[in-house]
Design a protein around this motif. Structure first.
Motif, short mmCIF file in Angstrom:
data_model
loop_
_atom_site.label_atom_id
_atom_site.label_comp_id
_atom_site.label_asym_id
_atom_site.label_seq_id
_atom_site.Cartn_x
_atom_site.Cartn_y
_atom_site.Cartn_z
N ASP A 193 40.82 38.45 55.13
CA ASP A 193 39.99 37.25 54.95
C ASP A 193 39.37 36.82 56.28
N LEU A 273 43.42 29.22 49.33
CA LEU A 273 42.22 28.70 48.71
C LEU A 273 42.15 27.19 48.97
N GLU A 297 35.78 30.20 42.56
CA GLU A 297 36.90 31.12 42.75
C GLU A 297 38.20 30.41 42.39
N ARG A 300 42.82 34.36 44.00
CA ARG A 300 42.58 35.49 44.89
C ARG A 300 43.84 36.34 44.93
N PHE A 315 44.39 42.54 48.45
CA PHE A 315 44.14 41.11 48.37
C PHE A 315 45.41 40.30 48.12
N SER A 346 37.77 35.77 39.73
CA SER A 346 39.07 36.30 40.12
C SER A 346 39.06 37.78 39.79
#
Length: 370
Positions: A193, A273, A297, A300, A315, A346
């Motif tokens: 990320d 998130l 979103e 994740r 992820f 997702s």
């Protein structure tokens, strides 16, 4: 289809030099608006003045980043990761984030005919004017597009052939977890990320420019030395992998550090998130995009563990957004963008543990406006 141009828009024989965005952005902007766009299909993809665009003055920012998506505009503008980084970086007054995409065949032909470099969509600056050019590596089939965009920009393809301090070329995105196939073309990678790593890289460059760069022009040897020192400083940023500082070792441990001070292992970055990585002021294009709606979103990562699925592993861990945050952010996003549709994002939305509750509350919130 490809639009064949029999003659260049500019007569190079009548001019000693081609108008270059790097030397005169205003001249290039006039050339683009008054000449080039009349000779291409879907000229709206090159305007760079979408609703919600930051359009920061180039000279007012200390560090400039151009996010390069190695595919067509319709795909790049639909990419959620680009939207996240665009908003996060441009919220910092001293930083600028611009965008560029792979030009279609007709525009590429015009650029080559007139010896014009690829540019940042909003600033109209050549990519060589930026300190950073970051490629989103979504899948391997776009790797040749990366090389084509570097060539169009006048940037040497191989890292070892780059003798100027800037721009630094880096890669990120899903395919960056396997960096070696493109290692000879990338000055560094951001693994995982990028919400924290990209601003940290830009802050490192800002300090380097303020504290270590000499005044005046740099000769070739000094630029190469400073480039090496800057990459060394960037290697200390969590998630940054500089391929030139490592050597192959074995199948079990593919690389080892070549110099002292370089991390033995570069750890994939994992972000929760939060409000920062749910864009609420997304760019709204004049053209129809592949995903032309507001994206929310909700989750994740994936815990199914399918052996064939790369993102199912790269992820991890699983992170979810709360229902209350989702509804609140959706209200802001739809108000700011004017989108009439939104979708949940997702790897597998049906695995979102708050799906039933969230759908009911979202519908209750937005149904009155249809």
């Amino acid at each position: 289809g490809v639009l064949l141009i029999s003659q260049p828009v500019l007569s190079l024989a009548e001019s000693e030099r081609t108008v270059c965005p790097g030397s005169d952005r205003q001249a290039f902007s006039r050339l683009l608006d008054e000449e080039l766009l009349f000779h291409v299909d879907r000229p709206g993809q090159y305007l760079g003045n979408e609703w919600g665009a930051a359009r920061k003055p180039f000279e007012s920012c200390a560090v400039h980043l151009c996010l390069a998506f190695p595919d067509l505009y319709e795909l790049g503008m639909s990419n959620f990761g680009q939207r996240i980084l665009y908003q996060i970086v441009n919220e910092r007054q001293e930083f600028m984030c611009d965008r560029t995409y792979a030009p279609d065949n007709d525009m590429e032909a015009l650029l080559r005919q007139n010896k014009l470099p690829l540019w940042g969509w909003e600033s109209r600056a050549a990519l060589t004017d930026f300190e950073l050019v970051g490629f989103s590596l979504q899948y391997e089939l776009t790797y040749t597009n990366v090389l084509n965009m570097l060539e169009l920009s006048g940037i040497p393809l191989l890292t070892r052939d780059r003798t100027s301090l800037f721009p630094l070329i880096f890669g990120g995105g899903p395919s960056a977890v396997n960096p070696e196939p493109m290692a000879q073309f990338m000055d560094f990678y951001i693994i995982g990320d990028g919400e924290d790593a990209v601003p940290a890289v830009m802050e490192t460059i800002r300090r380097f420019k303020a504290e270590q760069m000499p005044k005046g022009a740099l000769d070739g040897n000094m630029a190469v030395q400073l480039r090496d020192e800057l990459l060394m400083a960037l290697s200390a940023v969590p998630g940054v992998y500089v391929p030139a500082f490592y050597a192959e070792q074995s199948d079990r441990y593919p690389v080892k550090p070549l110099r002292e001070g370089v991390p033995e292992r570069v750890l994939r970055q994992v972000m929760p998130l939060n409000d920062a990585n749910q864009p609420t002021r997304s760019l709204v294009s004049y053209l129809n995009l592949i995903f032309d709606r507001q994206t929310l979103e909700v989750r994740r990562g994936c815990d199914r563990g399918c052996r064939f699925c790369q993102p199912g592993y790269t992820f991890l861990p699983v992170r979810e957004r709360s229902t209350s945050d989702l509804v609140r952010l959706s209200k802001e996003a739809i108000k700011n963008t004017g989108h009439e549709e939104y979708s949940m994002l997702s790897l597998c939305v049906s695995d979102y543990t708050s799906l039933h509750e969230s759908v009911r509350l979202l519908n209750r919130e937005h149904a009155a406006q249809r």
